[in-house]
Design an enzyme around this catalytic site. Sequence first.
Site, PDB file in Angstrom:
ATOM      1  N   THR A 164       0.836  -1.203   0.000  1.00  0.00           N
ATOM      2  CA  THR A 164       0.000   0.000   0.000  1.00  0.00           C
ATOM      3  C   THR A 164       0.876   1.260   0.000  1.00  0.00           C
ATOM      4  OG1 THR A 164      -1.694  -1.177   1.245  1.00  0.00           O
ATOM      5  CG2 THR A 164      -1.823   1.221   1.269  1.00  0.00           C
TER       6      THR A 164
ATOM      7  N   ALA B 162      12.499  -3.901  -3.152  1.00  0.00           N
ATOM      8  CA  ALA B 162      12.405  -5.279  -2.644  1.00  0.00           C
ATOM      9  C   ALA B 162      10.974  -5.551  -2.213  1.00  0.00           C
ATOM     10  CB  ALA B 162      13.346  -5.482  -1.462  1.00  0.00           C
TER      11      ALA B 162
ATOM     12  N   LYS C 262       5.824   2.641  12.611  1.00  0.00           N
ATOM     13  CA  LYS C 262       5.738   3.064  14.026  1.00  0.00           C
ATOM     14  C   LYS C 262       5.928   1.900  14.978  1.00  0.00           C
ATOM     15  CE  LYS C 262       1.684   2.344  12.007  1.00  0.00           C
ATOM     16  NZ  LYS C 262       1.116   2.681  10.725  1.00  0.00           N
TER      17      LYS C 262
ATOM     18  N   GLU D  98       8.443  10.725   9.340  1.00  0.00           N
ATOM     19  CA  GLU D  98       7.207  11.522   9.279  1.00  0.00           C
ATOM     20  C   GLU D  98       5.964  10.660   9.057  1.00  0.00           C
ATOM     21  OE1 GLU D  98       5.164  14.121  10.157  1.00  0.00           O
ATOM     22  OE2 GLU D  98       6.867  15.341   9.530  1.00  0.00           O
TER      23      GLU D  98
ATOM     24  N   VAL E  68       3.497   8.539  11.961  1.00  0.00           N
ATOM     25  CA  VAL E  68       2.388   9.012  12.802  1.00  0.00           C
ATOM     26  C   VAL E  68       1.407   9.822  11.966  1.00  0.00           C
ATOM     27  CG1 VAL E  68       1.722  10.343  14.850  1.00  0.00           C
ATOM     28  CG2 VAL E  68       3.908   9.131  14.821  1.00  0.00           C
TER      29      VAL E  68
ATOM     30  N   LYS F 265       2.151   5.251  18.044  1.00  0.00           N
ATOM     31  CA  LYS F 265       2.232   6.642  17.554  1.00  0.00           C
ATOM     32  C   LYS F 265       2.250   7.627  18.722  1.00  0.00           C
ATOM     33  CE  LYS F 265      -0.292   5.393  13.367  1.00  0.00           C
ATOM     34  NZ  LYS F 265      -1.635   5.189  12.821  1.00  0.00           N
TER      35      LYS F 265
ATOM     36  N   GLY G 263      -3.809   5.152   4.419  1.00  0.00           N
ATOM     37  CA  GLY G 263      -4.043   4.962   2.994  1.00  0.00           C
ATOM     38  C   GLY G 263      -2.807   5.321   2.190  1.00  0.00           C
TER      39      GLY G 263
HETATM   40  P1  NAP Z   1       1.606  -3.851   2.942  1.00  0.00           P
HETATM   41  O1  NAP Z   1       0.591  -3.333   1.993  1.00  0.00           O
HETATM   42  O2  NAP Z   1       1.380  -5.150   3.597  1.00  0.00           O
HETATM   43  O3  NAP Z   1       3.009  -3.873   2.163  1.00  0.00           O
HETATM   44  C1  NAP Z   1       4.159  -4.452   2.704  1.00  0.00           C
HETATM   45  C2  NAP Z   1       5.184  -4.592   1.592  1.00  0.00           C
HETATM   46  O4  NAP Z   1       6.400  -5.084   2.141  1.00  0.00           O
HETATM   47  C3  NAP Z   1       4.756  -5.583   0.499  1.00  0.00           C
HETATM   48  O5  NAP Z   1       5.149  -5.100  -0.772  1.00  0.00           O
HETATM   49  C4  NAP Z   1       5.551  -6.834   0.862  1.00  0.00           C
HETATM   50  O6  NAP Z   1       5.835  -7.652  -0.248  1.00  0.00           O
HETATM   51  C5  NAP Z   1       6.815  -6.219   1.389  1.00  0.00           C
HETATM   52  N1  NAP Z   1       7.558  -7.117   2.261  1.00  0.00           N
HETATM   53  C6  NAP Z   1       7.110  -7.780   3.350  1.00  0.00           C
HETATM   54  N2  NAP Z   1       8.074  -8.547   3.872  1.00  0.00           N
HETATM   55  C7  NAP Z   1       9.172  -8.352   3.097  1.00  0.00           C
HETATM   56  C8  NAP Z   1      10.500  -8.853   3.118  1.00  0.00           C
HETATM   57  N3  NAP Z   1      10.902  -9.717   4.046  1.00  0.00           N
HETATM   58  N4  NAP Z   1      11.373  -8.433   2.171  1.00  0.00           N
HETATM   59  C9  NAP Z   1      10.958  -7.553   1.223  1.00  0.00           C
HETATM   60  N5  NAP Z   1       9.716  -7.032   1.155  1.00  0.00           N
HETATM   61  C10 NAP Z   1       8.835  -7.440   2.085  1.00  0.00           C
HETATM   62  O7  NAP Z   1       1.860  -2.814   4.130  1.00  0.00           O
HETATM   63  P2  NAP Z   1       1.643  -1.228   4.084  1.00  0.00           P
HETATM   64  O8  NAP Z   1       0.236  -0.912   4.449  1.00  0.00           O
HETATM   65  O9  NAP Z   1       2.213  -0.679   2.835  1.00  0.00           O
HETATM   66  O10 NAP Z   1       2.514  -0.774   5.357  1.00  0.00           O
HETATM   67  C11 NAP Z   1       3.908  -0.678   5.275  1.00  0.00           C
HETATM   68  C12 NAP Z   1       4.425   0.103   6.487  1.00  0.00           C
HETATM   69  O11 NAP Z   1       3.866   1.413   6.497  1.00  0.00           O
HETATM   70  C13 NAP Z   1       4.036  -0.514   7.830  1.00  0.00           C
HETATM   71  O12 NAP Z   1       5.072  -0.274   8.745  1.00  0.00           O
HETATM   72  C14 NAP Z   1       2.802   0.282   8.233  1.00  0.00           C
HETATM   73  O13 NAP Z   1       2.606   0.318   9.627  1.00  0.00           O
HETATM   74  C15 NAP Z   1       3.190   1.651   7.719  1.00  0.00           C
HETATM   75  N6  NAP Z   1       2.078   2.551   7.459  1.00  0.00           N
HETATM   76  C16 NAP Z   1       1.004   2.117   6.735  1.00  0.00           C
HETATM   77  C17 NAP Z   1      -0.021   3.015   6.465  1.00  0.00           C
HETATM   78  C18 NAP Z   1      -1.230   2.594   5.679  1.00  0.00           C
HETATM   79  O14 NAP Z   1      -2.175   3.386   5.594  1.00  0.00           O
HETATM   80  N7  NAP Z   1      -1.252   1.413   5.076  1.00  0.00           N
HETATM   81  C19 NAP Z   1       0.051   4.320   6.928  1.00  0.00           C
HETATM   82  C20 NAP Z   1       1.181   4.730   7.668  1.00  0.00           C
HETATM   83  C21 NAP Z   1       2.186   3.838   7.922  1.00  0.00           C
HETATM   84  P3  NAP Z   1       4.686  -8.364  -1.110  1.00  0.00           P
HETATM   85  O15 NAP Z   1       4.047  -7.247  -1.884  1.00  0.00           O
HETATM   86  O16 NAP Z   1       5.387  -9.317  -1.962  1.00  0.00           O
HETATM   87  O17 NAP Z   1       3.753  -8.975  -0.106  1.00  0.00           O
HETATM   88  N1  HSE Z   2      -3.333   1.147  10.363  1.00  0.00           N
HETATM   89  C1  HSE Z   2      -2.980   2.518  10.529  1.00  0.00           C
HETATM   90  C2  HSE Z   2      -4.235   3.312  10.819  1.00  0.00           C
HETATM   91  C3  HSE Z   2      -2.309   3.017   9.293  1.00  0.00           C
HETATM   92  O1  HSE Z   2      -5.331   2.788  10.621  1.00  0.00           O
HETATM   93  O2  HSE Z   2      -4.126   4.455  11.260  1.00  0.00           O
HETATM   94  C4  HSE Z   2      -1.758   4.415   9.430  1.00  0.00           C
HETATM   95  O3  HSE Z   2      -0.711   4.452  10.340  1.00  0.00           O
END
Ligand code: NAP
Ligand code: HSE
Length: 448
Positions: free
Chosen positions: A13, A43, A105, A129, A132, A205, A318
């Site tokens: 995402t 990666a 976080k 940044e 949180v 956070k 998102g």
């Molecule tokens: P996600 O959609 O599950 O994406 C994770 C990515 O990391 C995928 O591309 C996955 O590969 C890859 N990955 C997982 N294990 C790996 C490994 N061992 N080596 C290389 N790549 C690997 O998660 P996300 O929502 O993007 O969240 C990522 C981070 O951002 C998290 O720390 C989350 O807390 C933070 N975050 C998310 C949001 C949000 O709204 N989603 C907001 C703020 C912060 P595959 O594609 O092959 O599965």
């Molecule tokens: N899962 C987290 C949330 C993503 O819903 O706020 C953003 O950090």
Amino acid sequence: MQQVNLGLVGGGTVGGGVLAALERNGPLLSSRLGLSLQVTRLAVRQLNKTRSLPLPADRITDDWRKVVEDPDVHIVAELMGGTTTARDVVRTALRLKKPVVTANKALLSAHGEELFAEAARSGANLYYEASVAGGIPIIKVLRESLAGNRVLQIAGIVNGTCNYILTRMKLEGAAFEDVLQDAQRLGYAEAEPSLDIDGHDAAHKTGILASLAHGFWVQPQQIHTEGIRHITTLDIQFAAQLGYTIKLLGIVKSGVPTPGGAKRKSKKNASPCPVQVSVYPALIPNSHVLASVNHAFNAIAVRGDVVGDTLFYGRGAGADATASSVLSDLADAALDLKHGSHRRVPPFVAHEGNGCVASLDDLVSRYYVRLSVLDRPGVFARIAGVLAKAGIGISSIIQPEGHAGEAVPVILMIHDAPNAAIRRALGAVAKLTAVKAPPVMIRVETLE
Ligand code: NAP
Ligand code: HSE
């Protein structure tokens, strides 16, 4: 124009959002920075997944070391999540003196102290940044914009998933489980959604915000954390009837009132613990601006002793919102590299307090209590008697008309009381034979 090469670990995402945003606004960013930012390596975990990423397949690997250790990669963005491999990714990059951008976080909460120490040793900056409140630039605000203030209070809606669930439960009467599935589908929820709904993500956070505000590293176990699993549409409706909205809040307050006042000492070091750091659902008055922050939006109200009250609002989760914060960090990292600004992002330098966080037991607040009681004469008198014996005052009662002899909900609004005292008293109330279910207790935060 000088090119800065970016290596991304994670293309889900957030990683996908960063690639798409760079595709859209890369030229704009380049013209603003005088530097061209190019993702040269990515990666992921599973190479054979179908993806529509704007990156040639030969640039994508399933071995994160090929990204981090590539001498042509200048900045590493850890966007994979988790606290084990992600920790290795960040440590390895910092040891190679490469600046790191992370949105993670959970990682900072678990290993922040170690990682910031590593960054300080290596002279490479660690930027966070996006960790949180998604697209809200709150880290920069606390670290830079409000640097001249003592932070008196932070109250934040910092979990988009919980806010989305609570909003739809309130506005549509929707069922918890259905809305959680929608939040997952929309990319708001963590891979492990209990991190969201049990309050842990908000605690990660809130700990980061508290650490920035008060200059000492707040450990996750110091943060009293409650989630929203026990919140029902019934509570949301009663709260509305009373003029309140239920929100999951991250709260950081200094100079908090405790039963013993300023004289109360912590057992550990015999000095006051004046900082509260907690996460819990709370009733907030509908007139407070946070009450109208809905869906996946986040908002953080920060009170500084010089600036007064400030409010920061935006999408908290998102792909696009989070990508915006990652791009901001990538831009800072690229400029810091260009100008040789080592250690520009300071770690958590002790500047205030004694590292001591107040125990929730000591904190005083108002409460909403829902009881399920048999509708028969004398029940109220017994409940009021138990509370009075504990020195706890009732400010109002609602009892919808029920059927004599059946269990009906009764809502009590409780005057200011210490947390430990109300919990003890409700334990005694729960033992009354007319009380048919464990009492539900939700704090009331006026945020004055
Ligand atoms: P996600 O959609 O599950 O994406 C994770 C990515 O990391 C995928 O591309 C996955 O590969 C890859 N990955 C997982 N294990 C790996 C490994 N061992 N080596 C290389 N790549 C690997 O998660 P996300 O929502 O993007 O969240 C990522 C981070 O951002 C998290 O720390 C989350 O807390 C933070 N975050 C998310 C949001 C949000 O709204 N989603 C907001 C703020 C912060 P595959 O594609 O092959 O599965
Ligand atoms: N899962 C987290 C949330 C993503 O819903 O706020 C953003 O950090």
